[in-house]
Design an enzyme around this catalytic site. Sequence first.
Site, PDB file in Angstrom:
ATOM      1  N   LYS A   1      -4.861   3.113  -3.163  1.00  0.00           N
ATOM      2  CA  LYS A   1      -4.101   2.293  -2.226  1.00  0.00           C
ATOM      3  C   LYS A   1      -4.897   2.013  -0.952  1.00  0.00           C
ATOM      4  O   LYS A   1      -4.750   0.954  -0.322  1.00  0.00           O
ATOM      5  CB  LYS A   1      -2.778   2.975  -1.879  1.00  0.00           C
ATOM      6  CG  LYS A   1      -1.758   2.940  -3.001  1.00  0.00           C
ATOM      7  CD  LYS A   1      -1.295   1.523  -3.299  1.00  0.00           C
ATOM      8  CE  LYS A   1      -0.127   1.469  -4.250  1.00  0.00           C
ATOM      9  NZ  LYS A   1       0.366   0.087  -4.484  1.00  0.00           N
TER      10      LYS A   1
ATOM     11  N   TYR B   1      -4.269   8.554  -5.993  1.00  0.00           N
ATOM     12  CA  TYR B   1      -3.343   7.475  -5.656  1.00  0.00           C
ATOM     13  C   TYR B   1      -3.627   6.950  -4.251  1.00  0.00           C
ATOM     14  O   TYR B   1      -3.710   5.731  -4.035  1.00  0.00           O
ATOM     15  CB  TYR B   1      -1.906   7.988  -5.748  1.00  0.00           C
ATOM     16  CG  TYR B   1      -0.857   7.012  -5.290  1.00  0.00           C
ATOM     17  CD1 TYR B   1      -0.493   5.927  -6.085  1.00  0.00           C
ATOM     18  CD2 TYR B   1      -0.224   7.163  -4.056  1.00  0.00           C
ATOM     19  CE1 TYR B   1       0.480   5.024  -5.663  1.00  0.00           C
ATOM     20  CE2 TYR B   1       0.741   6.270  -3.625  1.00  0.00           C
ATOM     21  CZ  TYR B   1       1.094   5.196  -4.435  1.00  0.00           C
ATOM     22  OH  TYR B   1       2.041   4.313  -4.006  1.00  0.00           O
TER      23      TYR B   1
ATOM     24  N   SER C   1       0.848  -1.185   0.000  1.00  0.00           N
ATOM     25  CA  SER C   1       0.000   0.000   0.000  1.00  0.00           C
ATOM     26  C   SER C   1       0.891   1.245   0.000  1.00  0.00           C
ATOM     27  O   SER C   1       1.866   1.312  -0.747  1.00  0.00           O
ATOM     28  CB  SER C   1      -0.937  -0.032   1.208  1.00  0.00           C
ATOM     29  OG  SER C   1      -1.768   1.101   1.265  1.00  0.00           O
ATOM     30  N   SER C   2       0.607   2.196   0.855  1.00  0.00           N
ATOM     31  CA  SER C   2       1.385   3.436   0.882  1.00  0.00           C
ATOM     32  C   SER C   2       1.115   4.193   2.170  1.00  0.00           C
ATOM     33  O   SER C   2       0.006   4.112   2.737  1.00  0.00           O
ATOM     34  CB  SER C   2       1.005   4.317  -0.311  1.00  0.00           C
ATOM     35  OG  SER C   2       1.597   5.602  -0.200  1.00  0.00           O
TER      36      SER C   2
END
Length: 262
Positions: free
Chosen positions: A172, A168, A154-155
């Site tokens: 994610k 984005y 993920s982030s």
Amino acid sequence: MDTKCALTGKIALVTGAGRGIGRGIAERLARDGALVGVHYGHSETAALEVVAGIREDGGLAFPVGAELGVPGDADAVFAAFDAGLLEQTEGAVDAGGSLDILVNSAGVSGSGPIGESVPEVFDRMIAVNAKAPFFLVQQALRRMRDGGRVINISSLATRRAFPDSVAYAMSKGALDTMTLCLAKELGGRGITVNTIGPGFIETDMNARRRKTPQARAALAARSVFDRIGRPSDVADVVAFLASDDSRWITGQYLDVSGGTDL
């Protein structure tokens, strides 16, 4: 546990493994003994370089080419994976029990703030970063042996505010939610499902943020260690989650950001 043999006999598929974080993960899992399917979407040359490097180091790997974010992408990935695995194992492994570890690492970025976002880019983010992993897991579960591992990259953007990357972050964030649901569903099979949230890692994806020494220093300063992360920083955590040592961890989001913005 001896990490050099922690994954011996295991079969892994790492998406987006031709470069960046995915490459680091593929190389680490291979060093730990896994046979690794090195997925790529466009750059066959880069993926073949990764495979060659793994083999030169005594590891096992094969390329898996298929574009993500297009109709039928999950089917195409696993058709290539099955074919490559049969060739690599000379038919010793069939598709019925041919996978132990799936790492959803492939992703695209570059959405910009909401005022500059366009539907085409948004749709691409969702297709590659959220929809593709969903259906890759669906396909993987038909092959995955009990006690397997699903690891989603993920982030940090899903836990911190990055207004210039809103689409984005949304795409994610879908992985984080999927992780929770799948961990509950798959626990009966002993399959763990976890998410890793990297911070700023030195890859092509965020090269635009490091164009000047000043910009690079500013990114480094956001970590308590005053440096930008390396793919190996993420890959080492993936290796732990892929191993038996992580058997009692599932449904979790692991912040692997070097203490960014604490």
